[in-house]
Design an enzyme around this catalytic site. Structure first.
Site, PDB file in Angstrom:
ATOM      1  N   LYS A   1       1.677   0.845  -7.915  1.00 22.22           N
ATOM      2  CA  LYS A   1       2.469   0.722  -9.120  1.00 22.22           C
ATOM      3  C   LYS A   1       3.836   1.541  -8.854  1.00 22.22           C
TER       4      LYS A   1
ATOM      5  N   GLY B   1     -22.519   8.460   2.399  1.00 21.44           N
ATOM      6  CA  GLY B   1     -23.719   8.681   1.832  1.00 21.44           C
ATOM      7  C   GLY B   1     -24.661   7.557   2.320  1.00 21.44           C
TER       8      GLY B   1
ATOM      9  N   LEU C   1       1.096 -11.459  -5.377  1.00 23.58           N
ATOM     10  CA  LEU C   1       2.125 -11.637  -6.387  1.00 23.58           C
ATOM     11  C   LEU C   1       2.700 -10.273  -6.619  1.00 23.58           C
ATOM     12  N   GLU C   2       1.737  -9.215  -6.774  1.00 17.94           N
ATOM     13  CA  GLU C   2       2.253  -8.092  -7.053  1.00 17.94           C
ATOM     14  C   GLU C   2       3.160  -7.421  -5.667  1.00 17.94           C
TER      15      GLU C   2
ATOM     16  N   CYS D   1      -8.485   2.686  -5.490  1.00 17.16           N
ATOM     17  CA  CYS D   1      -7.330   2.785  -6.535  1.00 17.16           C
ATOM     18  C   CYS D   1      -6.203   3.716  -6.598  1.00 17.16           C
TER      19      CYS D   1
ATOM     20  N   ARG E   1     -14.074   9.081   2.330  1.00 15.56           N
ATOM     21  CA  ARG E   1     -12.607   9.175   2.627  1.00 15.56           C
ATOM     22  C   ARG E   1     -12.233  10.579   2.407  1.00 15.56           C
TER      23      ARG E   1
ATOM     24  N   HIS F   1      10.235  -2.264 -36.886  1.00 23.81           N
ATOM     25  CA  HIS F   1      11.064  -3.213 -36.270  1.00 23.81           C
ATOM     26  C   HIS F   1      12.548  -2.109 -35.697  1.00 23.81           C
TER      27      HIS F   1
ATOM     28  N   SER G   1     -15.186  -1.706  -2.959  1.00 24.84           N
ATOM     29  CA  SER G   1     -14.993  -3.218  -2.125  1.00 24.84           C
ATOM     30  C   SER G   1     -13.950  -2.918  -1.067  1.00 24.84           C
TER      31      SER G   1
ATOM     32  N   GLY H   1      -2.874 -14.622  -5.530  1.00 21.92           N
ATOM     33  CA  GLY H   1      -3.543 -13.853  -6.482  1.00 21.92           C
ATOM     34  C   GLY H   1      -2.723 -12.624  -6.898  1.00 21.92           C
TER      35      GLY H   1
HETATM   36  P1  FAD Z   1     -13.352   1.935  -5.083  1.00 20.32           P
HETATM   37  O1  FAD Z   1     -11.984   2.578  -5.899  1.00 20.32           O
HETATM   38  O2  FAD Z   1     -13.336   0.930  -3.991  1.00 20.32           O
HETATM   39  O3  FAD Z   1     -13.981   3.235  -4.366  1.00 20.32           O
HETATM   40  C1  FAD Z   1     -15.143   3.362  -3.698  1.00 20.32           C
HETATM   41  C2  FAD Z   1     -15.412   4.570  -2.982  1.00 20.32           C
HETATM   42  O4  FAD Z   1     -16.396   4.695  -2.345  1.00 20.32           O
HETATM   43  C3  FAD Z   1     -14.263   4.597  -1.569  1.00 20.32           C
HETATM   44  O5  FAD Z   1     -13.583   5.719  -1.751  1.00 20.32           O
HETATM   45  C4  FAD Z   1     -15.155   4.601  -0.428  1.00 20.32           C
HETATM   46  O6  FAD Z   1     -14.375   5.323   0.535  1.00 20.32           O
HETATM   47  C5  FAD Z   1     -16.425   5.214  -0.839  1.00 20.32           C
HETATM   48  N1  FAD Z   1     -17.474   4.722  -0.361  1.00 20.32           N
HETATM   49  C6  FAD Z   1     -17.837   3.685   0.174  1.00 20.32           C
HETATM   50  N2  FAD Z   1     -18.984   3.703   0.726  1.00 20.32           N
HETATM   51  C7  FAD Z   1     -19.618   4.854   0.867  1.00 20.32           C
HETATM   52  C8  FAD Z   1     -20.516   5.818   1.415  1.00 20.32           C
HETATM   53  N3  FAD Z   1     -21.464   5.012   2.004  1.00 20.32           N
HETATM   54  N4  FAD Z   1     -20.371   7.130   1.190  1.00 20.32           N
HETATM   55  C9  FAD Z   1     -19.584   7.742   0.796  1.00 20.32           C
HETATM   56  N5  FAD Z   1     -18.531   6.966   0.063  1.00 20.32           N
HETATM   57  C10 FAD Z   1     -18.306   5.604   0.380  1.00 20.32           C
HETATM   58  N6  FAD Z   1      -7.339  -2.638 -10.298  1.00 20.32           N
HETATM   59  C11 FAD Z   1      -6.730  -2.338 -11.825  1.00 20.32           C
HETATM   60  O7  FAD Z   1      -7.411  -2.223 -12.685  1.00 20.32           O
HETATM   61  N7  FAD Z   1      -5.365  -2.172 -11.814  1.00 20.32           N
HETATM   62  C12 FAD Z   1      -4.501  -2.240 -10.774  1.00 20.32           C
HETATM   63  O8  FAD Z   1      -3.543  -1.944 -10.997  1.00 20.32           O
HETATM   64  C13 FAD Z   1      -4.935  -2.420  -9.348  1.00 20.32           C
HETATM   65  N8  FAD Z   1      -4.123  -2.452  -8.370  1.00 20.32           N
HETATM   66  C14 FAD Z   1      -4.732  -2.672  -7.211  1.00 20.32           C
HETATM   67  C15 FAD Z   1      -3.928  -2.819  -6.027  1.00 20.32           C
HETATM   68  C16 FAD Z   1      -4.451  -2.951  -4.827  1.00 20.32           C
HETATM   69  C17 FAD Z   1      -3.420  -2.967  -3.573  1.00 20.32           C
HETATM   70  C18 FAD Z   1      -5.989  -3.269  -4.758  1.00 20.32           C
HETATM   71  C19 FAD Z   1      -6.276  -3.119  -3.134  1.00 20.32           C
HETATM   72  C20 FAD Z   1      -6.639  -3.134  -5.878  1.00 20.32           C
HETATM   73  C21 FAD Z   1      -5.995  -2.855  -6.966  1.00 20.32           C
HETATM   74  N9  FAD Z   1      -7.102  -2.856  -8.008  1.00 20.32           N
HETATM   75  C22 FAD Z   1      -6.380  -2.663  -9.423  1.00 20.32           C
HETATM   76  C23 FAD Z   1      -8.482  -3.024  -7.975  1.00 20.32           C
HETATM   77  C24 FAD Z   1      -9.059  -1.442  -8.048  1.00 20.32           C
HETATM   78  O9  FAD Z   1      -8.430  -0.613  -7.071  1.00 20.32           O
HETATM   79  C25 FAD Z   1     -10.734  -1.641  -7.891  1.00 20.32           C
HETATM   80  O10 FAD Z   1     -11.047  -2.457  -8.917  1.00 20.32           O
HETATM   81  C26 FAD Z   1     -11.310  -0.267  -8.101  1.00 20.32           C
HETATM   82  O11 FAD Z   1     -10.645   0.759  -7.122  1.00 20.32           O
HETATM   83  C27 FAD Z   1     -12.812  -0.368  -8.220  1.00 20.32           C
HETATM   84  O12 FAD Z   1     -13.159   1.121  -8.136  1.00 20.32           O
HETATM   85  P2  FAD Z   1     -14.656   1.391  -7.552  1.00 20.32           P
HETATM   86  O13 FAD Z   1     -14.783   2.596  -8.315  1.00 20.32           O
HETATM   87  O14 FAD Z   1     -15.807   0.488  -7.975  1.00 20.32           O
HETATM   88  O15 FAD Z   1     -14.390   1.399  -6.190  1.00 20.32           O
HETATM   89  P1  NAD Z   2      -7.546 -13.015  -5.586  1.00 21.63           P
HETATM   90  O1  NAD Z   2      -9.044 -13.501  -5.822  1.00 21.63           O
HETATM   91  O2  NAD Z   2      -6.998 -12.392  -7.097  1.00 21.63           O
HETATM   92  O3  NAD Z   2      -6.574 -13.886  -5.187  1.00 21.63           O
HETATM   93  C1  NAD Z   2      -6.828 -14.441  -3.996  1.00 21.63           C
HETATM   94  C2  NAD Z   2      -6.018 -15.808  -3.756  1.00 21.63           C
HETATM   95  O4  NAD Z   2      -5.994 -16.202  -2.402  1.00 21.63           O
HETATM   96  C3  NAD Z   2      -6.814 -16.976  -4.638  1.00 21.63           C
HETATM   97  O5  NAD Z   2      -5.945 -17.373  -5.348  1.00 21.63           O
HETATM   98  C4  NAD Z   2      -7.512 -17.828  -3.636  1.00 21.63           C
HETATM   99  O6  NAD Z   2      -7.348 -19.178  -4.079  1.00 21.63           O
HETATM  100  C5  NAD Z   2      -6.315 -17.579  -2.343  1.00 21.63           C
HETATM  101  N1  NAD Z   2      -6.864 -18.128  -0.985  1.00 21.63           N
HETATM  102  C6  NAD Z   2      -8.266 -17.662  -0.642  1.00 21.63           C
HETATM  103  N2  NAD Z   2      -8.296 -18.261   0.554  1.00 21.63           N
HETATM  104  C7  NAD Z   2      -7.193 -18.802   0.983  1.00 21.63           C
HETATM  105  C8  NAD Z   2      -6.650 -19.643   2.068  1.00 21.63           C
HETATM  106  N3  NAD Z   2      -7.297 -20.003   3.242  1.00 21.63           N
HETATM  107  N4  NAD Z   2      -5.395 -20.063   2.079  1.00 21.63           N
HETATM  108  C9  NAD Z   2      -4.420 -20.016   0.802  1.00 21.63           C
HETATM  109  N5  NAD Z   2      -5.000 -19.197  -0.245  1.00 21.63           N
HETATM  110  C10 NAD Z   2      -6.364 -18.444  -0.195  1.00 21.63           C
HETATM  111  O7  NAD Z   2      -7.434 -11.661  -4.690  1.00 21.63           O
HETATM  112  P2  NAD Z   2      -6.190 -10.603  -4.395  1.00 21.63           P
HETATM  113  O8  NAD Z   2      -5.094 -10.906  -4.945  1.00 21.63           O
HETATM  114  O9  NAD Z   2      -6.757 -10.252  -2.869  1.00 21.63           O
HETATM  115  O10 NAD Z   2      -7.095  -9.409  -5.173  1.00 21.63           O
HETATM  116  C11 NAD Z   2      -8.423  -8.773  -5.109  1.00 21.63           C
HETATM  117  C12 NAD Z   2      -8.925  -8.017  -6.296  1.00 21.63           C
HETATM  118  O11 NAD Z   2      -8.136  -6.984  -6.524  1.00 21.63           O
HETATM  119  C13 NAD Z   2      -8.756  -8.880  -7.534  1.00 21.63           C
HETATM  120  O12 NAD Z   2     -10.028  -9.040  -8.049  1.00 21.63           O
HETATM  121  C14 NAD Z   2      -7.986  -8.069  -8.467  1.00 21.63           C
HETATM  122  O13 NAD Z   2      -8.714  -8.078  -9.550  1.00 21.63           O
HETATM  123  C15 NAD Z   2      -7.858  -6.873  -7.836  1.00 21.63           C
HETATM  124  N6  NAD Z   2      -6.465  -6.257  -8.133  1.00 21.63           N
HETATM  125  C16 NAD Z   2      -6.058  -6.102  -9.455  1.00 21.63           C
HETATM  126  C17 NAD Z   2      -4.737  -5.713  -9.740  1.00 21.63           C
HETATM  127  C18 NAD Z   2      -4.360  -5.547 -11.151  1.00 21.63           C
HETATM  128  O14 NAD Z   2      -5.364  -5.481 -11.902  1.00 21.63           O
HETATM  129  N7  NAD Z   2      -3.128  -5.574 -11.361  1.00 21.63           N
HETATM  130  C19 NAD Z   2      -3.790  -5.492  -8.627  1.00 21.63           C
HETATM  131  C20 NAD Z   2      -4.271  -5.769  -7.255  1.00 21.63           C
HETATM  132  C21 NAD Z   2      -5.792  -6.136  -7.065  1.00 21.63           C
END
Ligand code: FAD
Ligand code: NAD
Length: 470
Positions: free
Chosen positions: A52, A116, A190-191, A43, A36, A449, A147, A186
């Protein structure tokens, strides 16, 4: 002569960047490869941080329209400036990305931009956007590639990120959709559903299961759904989405009862598909390198994050476990420590999870359903925020704290909170559980308190004795 690194981290999300910083702090020669244009991964760029920023801004907007007047603050009817709200979100991301660039420089981490690919033990190639490839040598490789959106298995979804959006598009809609259908109740659904509902969208959540937030404690999930419904969200539960199609104007979502039955189609101005995420390993060359993945495409690791190939480790969303930024971060620290000859480890029993809605939902440890399924003899203690003085003073009386402790030893097994500030309060429980504490340990700890945290203490009291204020 070219450098041989001690460690090359592929991916700069919370797993990768934290691993790199910790490795450098421990004296290892460290490089990061990121495809990227900016560091921080999902994140920072399109996940935790931008969501957020929007959750906070939209919550203030909602409060200004509702509870401000009751507090005696008359600001009239608030007017939405969506452009400014999105600009606040973008600026927040930018600040975080800049912060990471600074930390990389400060810790003398070499950053390479490009994709990479593992070229065998100790070899990583980086292909830049111009197609040029360079090879790097290293003693160890950490896969932290995270992911990507999973889509709906068996259903073709054409994400145009304007009408049919993933979480990424839902962070950037240029106008509030009249009707937003969210597929998946999920965390993401909801967020981000909350963000647009607060800004005026009519939000319908279509969820396959009978409960929202499938892995959360049932009690919490039930109450929380009621609260969101009170805020105006509509829920279609036990409904499996079978088609998402774009229409001339907007889109159509078709779903059928999960248990079988007649299909139904609803129309929307926008559809957010939030049905989970899948590990991302494309282009990494895992197969050629001999790195084994499981049936869900996750890189297989042992307790020390070692993959099937010597010198190659993996962390974060790309391996098993909850897809959470702080889980990835802690794994990053653990691997760096292991590579530096220390004994890094992660306590998977104490990883908090927070849903940043209003009110927030937070949990750590096991749910009541899990304890029942495991045949654990437990006691539950609960305390509602409606009986907490500070909560009343803030008009934040929705929700409760729930403690689950071992019946014989009183050791705390799980804590679940739904309520304002739950995401901060949960850490009191996390620290307690990390130290193997009991509900009596917490119940006998003096709490200032008036604070919302007194509700946590009262729930602990409800577990081993009796709460005072109930
Ligand atoms: P990532 O953050 O996905 O980073 C992986 C990086 O690897 C990416 O930048 C990608 O470009 C890079 N990459 C991939 N393949 C290659 C390659 N071959 N060469 C070079 N670079 C590569 N989690 C929370 O705990 N709290 C939250 O509030 C929260 N909110 C979220 C909201 C949303 C909308 C989403 C989608 C996710 C949220 N998550 C949250 C989940 C959180 O983002 C992930 O759990 C976290 O980013 C995982 O970290 P990671 O380092 O494993 O991977
Ligand atoms: P999730 O797995 O939390 O929820 C997906 C939901 O989609 C499930 O409840 C599932 O039953 C439903 N679903 C699947 N197929 C369906 C269908 N055909 N019809 C109707 N419902 C269906 O996934 P997400 O909300 O996409 O989040 C992905 C990941 O990102 C999660 O693992 C979460 O931990 C992470 N995340 C974390 C935060 C946080 O920590 N605040 C915020 C955002 C994302």
């Amino acid at each position: 002569m070219s450098t041989t690194y001690d460690v090359i981290v592929i991916g700069s999300g919370p797993g990768g960047y934290v691993c790199a910083i910790k490795a450098a702090q421990l004296g290892l020669r460290t490089a990061v490869v990121e495809k990227r244009a900016s560091h921080g991964g999902t994140c920072v760029n399109v996940g935790c941080i931008p969501s957020k920023a929007l959750l906070h801004a939209s919550e203030v907007f909602m409060e200004a329209g509702h509870s401000f007047a009751e507090l005696g603050v008359d600001v009239g009817k608030p007017k939405l400036d969506l452009k400014a709200m999105l600009a606040h979100k973008d600026k927040t991301v930018e600040q975080n990305v800049k912060g990471l660039d600074f930390l990389f420089k400060k810790n003398k981490i070499d950053a390479f931009q490009g994709t990479g690919r593992i070229r065998g033990e100790g070899k990583v190639s980086v292909t830049g956007e111009d197609g040029e490839e360079r090879e790097l040598a290293t003693r160890n490789i950490v896969i932290a590639t995270g992911s990507d959106i999973a889509g709906i298995p068996g259903v073709e979804v054409d994400f145009d990120e304007k009408v049919v959006v993933s979480s990424t598009g839902a962070l950037d809609l240029d106008k509030v959709p009249g009707r937003l259908v969210v597929v998946g109740g999920g965390i993401i659904g909801l967020e981000l559903g909350s963000v647009w509902a607060r800004l005026g969208a009519e939000v319908t959540v279509v969820e396959y299961l009978d409960k929202i937030l499938g892995t959360m404690d049932g009690d919490v999930s039930k109450q929380f759904q009621r609260m969101l419904a009170k805020q105006g969200m509509t829920f279609r539960m036990g409904a499996r989405v079978t088609a998402v199609e774009k229409a001339k104007k907007g889109a159509r979502v078709t779903f059928e009862p999960a248990k079988g039955g007649e299909a139904e189609t609803i129309e929307a101005d926008a559809v957010l598909v939030a049905t989970g995420r899948r590990p991302f390993t494309e282009g990494l060359g895992l197969e050629q390198a001999g790195v084994v993945v499981d049936e869900r495409g996750r890189v297989e690791v042992d307790r020390h994050f070692r993959t099937s190939v010597n010198g190659i480790y993996a962390i974060g969303d790309v391996i098993a476990g909850p897809m959470l930024a702080h889980k990835a971060e802690d794994e990053g620290v653990a691997v760096a420590e292991i590579l530096a000859g220390q004994s890094g480890h992660v306590n998977y029993g104490v990883i908090p999870s927070v849903v940043y809605t209003a009110p927030e939902v937070a949990s750590v440890g096991r749910t009541e359903e899990e304890l029942k399924a495991d045949g654990v003899d437990y006691v539950a203690g609960k305390f509602p925020f409606s009986a907490n003085g500070r909560a009343r003073s803030m008009l934040k009386t929705d929700g409760f704290v729930k403690f689950l402790a071992d019946k014989k030893t009183d050791r705390v097994l799980g804590v679940h909170i739904v309520g304002f500030g739950a995401g901060e309060m949960i850490h009191e429980a996390a620290v307690l559980m990390e130290f193997g504490g009991s509900s009596e340990d917490l119940g006998r700890t003096c709490h200032a308190h008036p604070t919302l945290s007194e509700a946590v203490r009262e729930a602990a009291l409800a577990t081993f004795a009796k709460p005072i204020h109930l």
